[in-house]
Design a protein around this motif. Sequence first.
Motif, PDB file in Angstrom:
ATOM      1  N   PRO A 166       0.780  -1.352  -0.075  1.00 33.85           N
ATOM      2  CA  PRO A 166       0.071   0.104   0.123  1.00 33.85           C
ATOM      3  C   PRO A 166       0.789   1.263   0.157  1.00 33.85           C
ATOM      4  CG  PRO A 166      -0.921  -1.571   1.723  1.00 33.85           C
ATOM      5  CD  PRO A 166       0.573  -2.077   1.279  1.00 33.85           C
ATOM      6  N   ASP A 167       0.235   2.145  -0.828  1.00 35.32           N
ATOM      7  CA  ASP A 167       0.842   3.574  -0.867  1.00 35.32           C
ATOM      8  C   ASP A 167      -0.149   4.509  -0.311  1.00 35.32           C
ATOM      9  OD1 ASP A 167       3.112   5.374  -1.043  1.00 35.32           O
ATOM     10  OD2 ASP A 167       2.563   5.754  -3.202  1.00 35.32           O
ATOM     11  N   GLN A 168      -1.176   4.071   0.457  1.00 38.59           N
ATOM     12  CA  GLN A 168      -2.096   5.210   0.746  1.00 38.59           C
ATOM     13  C   GLN A 168      -2.669   4.507   2.228  1.00 38.59           C
ATOM     14  OE1 GLN A 168      -5.668   3.226  -2.054  1.00 38.59           O
ATOM     15  NE2 GLN A 168      -5.280   5.409  -1.882  1.00 38.59           N
ATOM     16  N   ASP A 169      -3.468   5.185   2.831  1.00 36.79           N
ATOM     17  CA  ASP A 169      -4.125   4.677   3.976  1.00 36.79           C
ATOM     18  C   ASP A 169      -5.394   5.063   3.986  1.00 36.79           C
ATOM     19  OD1 ASP A 169      -4.653   3.395   6.449  1.00 36.79           O
ATOM     20  OD2 ASP A 169      -3.705   4.643   7.788  1.00 36.79           O
ATOM     21  N   PRO A 170      -6.470   4.764   3.180  1.00 30.95           N
ATOM     22  CA  PRO A 170      -7.811   5.521   3.298  1.00 30.95           C
ATOM     23  C   PRO A 170      -8.594   4.815   4.542  1.00 30.95           C
ATOM     24  CG  PRO A 170      -7.809   3.232   1.648  1.00 30.95           C
ATOM     25  CD  PRO A 170      -6.187   3.505   2.355  1.00 30.95           C
ATOM     26  N   GLY A 171      -9.783   5.381   4.578  1.00 28.65           N
ATOM     27  CA  GLY A 171     -10.386   5.307   5.731  1.00 28.65           C
ATOM     28  C   GLY A 171     -11.211   3.811   5.461  1.00 28.65           C
ATOM     29  N   ILE A 172     -11.667   3.454   6.644  1.00 24.84           N
ATOM     30  CA  ILE A 172     -12.673   2.386   6.750  1.00 24.84           C
ATOM     31  C   ILE A 172     -13.966   2.410   6.067  1.00 24.84           C
ATOM     32  CG2 ILE A 172     -13.399   0.278   7.737  1.00 24.84           C
ATOM     33  CD1 ILE A 172     -10.979   0.347   9.532  1.00 24.84           C
ATOM     34  N   ARG A 173     -14.549   1.992   5.069  1.00 20.07           N
ATOM     35  CA  ARG A 173     -15.768   2.241   4.501  1.00 20.07           C
ATOM     36  C   ARG A 173     -16.879   1.618   5.643  1.00 20.07           C
ATOM     37  NH1 ARG A 173     -17.870   3.680  -0.741  1.00 20.07           N
ATOM     38  NH2 ARG A 173     -15.666   3.419  -1.514  1.00 20.07           N
ATOM     39  N   PRO A 174     -17.873   2.363   6.048  1.00 23.12           N
ATOM     40  CA  PRO A 174     -18.781   1.855   7.004  1.00 23.12           C
ATOM     41  C   PRO A 174     -19.719   0.939   6.138  1.00 23.12           C
ATOM     42  CG  PRO A 174     -19.301   4.177   6.582  1.00 23.12           C
ATOM     43  CD  PRO A 174     -18.132   3.754   5.783  1.00 23.12           C
ATOM     44  N   ARG A 175     -20.094  -0.191   6.982  1.00 22.76           N
ATOM     45  CA  ARG A 175     -21.126  -1.357   6.414  1.00 22.76           C
ATOM     46  C   ARG A 175     -22.493  -0.872   7.032  1.00 22.76           C
ATOM     47  NH1 ARG A 175     -16.485  -1.755   3.449  1.00 22.76           N
ATOM     48  NH2 ARG A 175     -16.139  -3.684   2.954  1.00 22.76           N
ATOM     49  N   LEU A 176     -23.495  -1.963   6.198  1.00 24.42           N
ATOM     50  CA  LEU A 176     -24.554  -1.618   6.763  1.00 24.42           C
ATOM     51  C   LEU A 176     -24.778  -2.081   8.310  1.00 24.42           C
ATOM     52  CD1 LEU A 176     -26.396  -3.336   3.844  1.00 24.42           C
ATOM     53  CD2 LEU A 176     -27.068  -1.347   4.722  1.00 24.42           C
ATOM     54  N   PRO A 177     -25.893  -1.797   9.001  1.00 23.04           N
ATOM     55  CA  PRO A 177     -25.795  -1.989  10.526  1.00 23.04           C
ATOM     56  C   PRO A 177     -25.980  -3.392  10.584  1.00 23.04           C
ATOM     57  CG  PRO A 177     -27.284  -0.005   9.796  1.00 23.04           C
ATOM     58  CD  PRO A 177     -26.778  -0.545   8.507  1.00 23.04           C
ATOM     59  N   LEU A 178     -25.639  -4.123  11.329  1.00 20.87           N
ATOM     60  CA  LEU A 178     -25.827  -5.478  11.767  1.00 20.87           C
ATOM     61  C   LEU A 178     -27.254  -5.923  11.775  1.00 20.87           C
ATOM     62  CD1 LEU A 178     -24.233  -8.208  12.436  1.00 20.87           C
ATOM     63  CD2 LEU A 178     -24.634  -7.478  14.851  1.00 20.87           C
ATOM     64  N   GLY A 179     -28.096  -5.136  12.384  1.00 15.24           N
ATOM     65  CA  GLY A 179     -29.565  -5.350  12.493  1.00 15.24           C
ATOM     66  C   GLY A 179     -30.050  -5.438  10.936  1.00 15.24           C
ATOM     67  N   SER A 180     -29.548  -4.810  10.033  1.00 12.04           N
ATOM     68  CA  SER A 180     -30.086  -5.141   8.621  1.00 12.04           C
ATOM     69  C   SER A 180     -29.646  -6.216   7.815  1.00 12.04           C
ATOM     70  CB  SER A 180     -29.704  -3.870   7.631  1.00 12.04           C
ATOM     71  OG  SER A 180     -30.356  -3.742   6.499  1.00 12.04           O
ATOM     72  N   VAL A 181     -28.708  -6.848   8.476  1.00 11.18           N
ATOM     73  CA  VAL A 181     -27.927  -8.012   7.790  1.00 11.18           C
ATOM     74  C   VAL A 181     -28.247  -9.321   8.567  1.00 11.18           C
ATOM     75  CG1 VAL A 181     -25.816  -9.070   7.006  1.00 11.18           C
ATOM     76  CG2 VAL A 181     -26.163  -6.760   6.752  1.00 11.18           C
ATOM     77  N   LEU A 182     -28.447  -9.175   9.871  1.00 13.80           N
ATOM     78  CA  LEU A 182     -28.455 -10.400  10.637  1.00 13.80           C
ATOM     79  C   LEU A 182     -29.902 -10.612  11.111  1.00 13.80           C
ATOM     80  CD1 LEU A 182     -27.095 -12.907  12.327  1.00 13.80           C
ATOM     81  CD2 LEU A 182     -27.002 -10.882  14.153  1.00 13.80           C
ATOM     82  N   HIS A 183     -30.345 -11.881  10.746  1.00 16.08           N
ATOM     83  CA  HIS A 183     -31.669 -11.890  11.058  1.00 16.08           C
ATOM     84  C   HIS A 183     -31.788 -13.399  11.990  1.00 16.08           C
ATOM     85  CE1 HIS A 183     -33.530  -9.457   7.642  1.00 16.08           C
ATOM     86  NE2 HIS A 183     -32.202  -9.676   7.072  1.00 16.08           N
ATOM     87  N   HIS A 184     -32.700 -13.530  12.657  1.00 14.78           N
ATOM     88  CA  HIS A 184     -32.805 -14.619  13.672  1.00 14.78           C
ATOM     89  C   HIS A 184     -33.986 -15.390  13.480  1.00 14.78           C
ATOM     90  CE1 HIS A 184     -29.417 -13.392  16.366  1.00 14.78           C
ATOM     91  NE2 HIS A 184     -29.891 -12.314  16.094  1.00 14.78           N
ATOM     92  N   GLY A 185     -34.058 -16.459  13.083  1.00  9.98           N
ATOM     93  CA  GLY A 185     -35.105 -17.435  12.751  1.00  9.98           C
ATOM     94  C   GLY A 185     -35.959 -17.395  11.577  1.00  9.98           C
ATOM     95  N   ALA A 186     -35.944 -16.178  11.123  1.00  9.77           N
ATOM     96  CA  ALA A 186     -36.639 -15.805   9.926  1.00  9.77           C
ATOM     97  C   ALA A 186     -36.490 -14.301   9.374  1.00  9.77           C
ATOM     98  CB  ALA A 186     -38.072 -15.941  10.128  1.00  9.77           C
ATOM     99  N   TYR A 187     -36.607 -14.108   8.112  1.00  7.27           N
ATOM    100  CA  TYR A 187     -36.105 -12.830   7.525  1.00  7.27           C
ATOM    101  C   TYR A 187     -37.081 -11.882   7.855  1.00  7.27           C
ATOM    102  CZ  TYR A 187     -34.422  -9.663   3.887  1.00  7.27           C
ATOM    103  OH  TYR A 187     -33.981  -8.620   3.089  1.00  7.27           O
ATOM    104  N   ASP A 188     -36.515 -10.796   8.481  1.00  6.36           N
ATOM    105  CA  ASP A 188     -37.152  -9.649   8.913  1.00  6.36           C
ATOM    106  C   ASP A 188     -37.402  -8.481   7.848  1.00  6.36           C
ATOM    107  OD1 ASP A 188     -38.471  -7.543  10.344  1.00  6.36           O
ATOM    108  OD2 ASP A 188     -37.515  -8.017  12.276  1.00  6.36           O
ATOM    109  N   ALA A 189     -38.266  -8.415   7.114  1.00  8.46           N
ATOM    110  CA  ALA A 189     -38.611  -7.733   5.876  1.00  8.46           C
ATOM    111  C   ALA A 189     -38.653  -6.023   6.280  1.00  8.46           C
ATOM    112  CB  ALA A 189     -39.591  -8.177   5.055  1.00  8.46           C
TER     113      ALA A 189
END
Length: 247
Positions: A166-189
């Motif tokens: 690397p010849d740069q140190d870019p910031g860490i791009r934020p990801r979607l909130p965990l609650g939007s990705v992680l579902h428990h038992g069934a998909y939470d639309a």
Amino acid sequence: MNDTLSLLMNHKSIRKYTDQQVTEEQLNRIIEAGQMASSSSSVQAYSVIAVSEPEQKRALSALAGNQKYIEECSVFLVWCADLYRLKKVTEAQIGDQPTYVDSTENFIVATVDAALAAQNAAIAAESMGLGIVYIGGVRNQIAEFAEQLNLPELVYPVFGMCVGYPDQDPGIRPRLPLGSVLHHGAYDARRTVDEVKTYDNTYTEYMRARSGGKPVAGWSSFMAKRLAEPVRLHMKDFLNSKGFLKR
């Protein structure tokens, strides 16, 4: 937080590299680490083409949207879904029996295998102090790209990967909130959509800082623009021409 988690949580896409070269030993270890990724039924339906010769990198860069970091990185890895090898090594055993090497399921297997191996390789590279960035632009002019690499039937380039110091140190791009990705038992639309409202603000602030204060729309607006563009509609015909997705 252990060392492995710290490495994973600090991933950054690197688009600027020093002149220091990746050694053959490093490259071998990176690919060997990729090979240790999970593979459906041990099919291992992928191949990797390492490109380090400047003129060849320049030609591939032109086909992939003129992304200069393809030329500037030490080695450019092209990760291919590969069912050609599987077809050829089983021909003697199968004989005249019909096969389903060209099925949609096997296409998925090969594509997933390539992606899993590539991500293992990416983490291995980062553990050595190297940086990587994935290149979906290899699919921009995929027929010409495949021809440049002499890819046979039942092989297609899924994506590329620049690797180098690397010849740069870019910031860490934020990801979607965990609650939007992680579902428990069934998909939470409802929840998966509602959580994006918060993320839109986070994403806007990140992009504003990255662009030096320029006004930036939220993630959902960016995605709306992306979905409204006819991107790489040639892919289906190309894959069919290579012998994929026949049934």
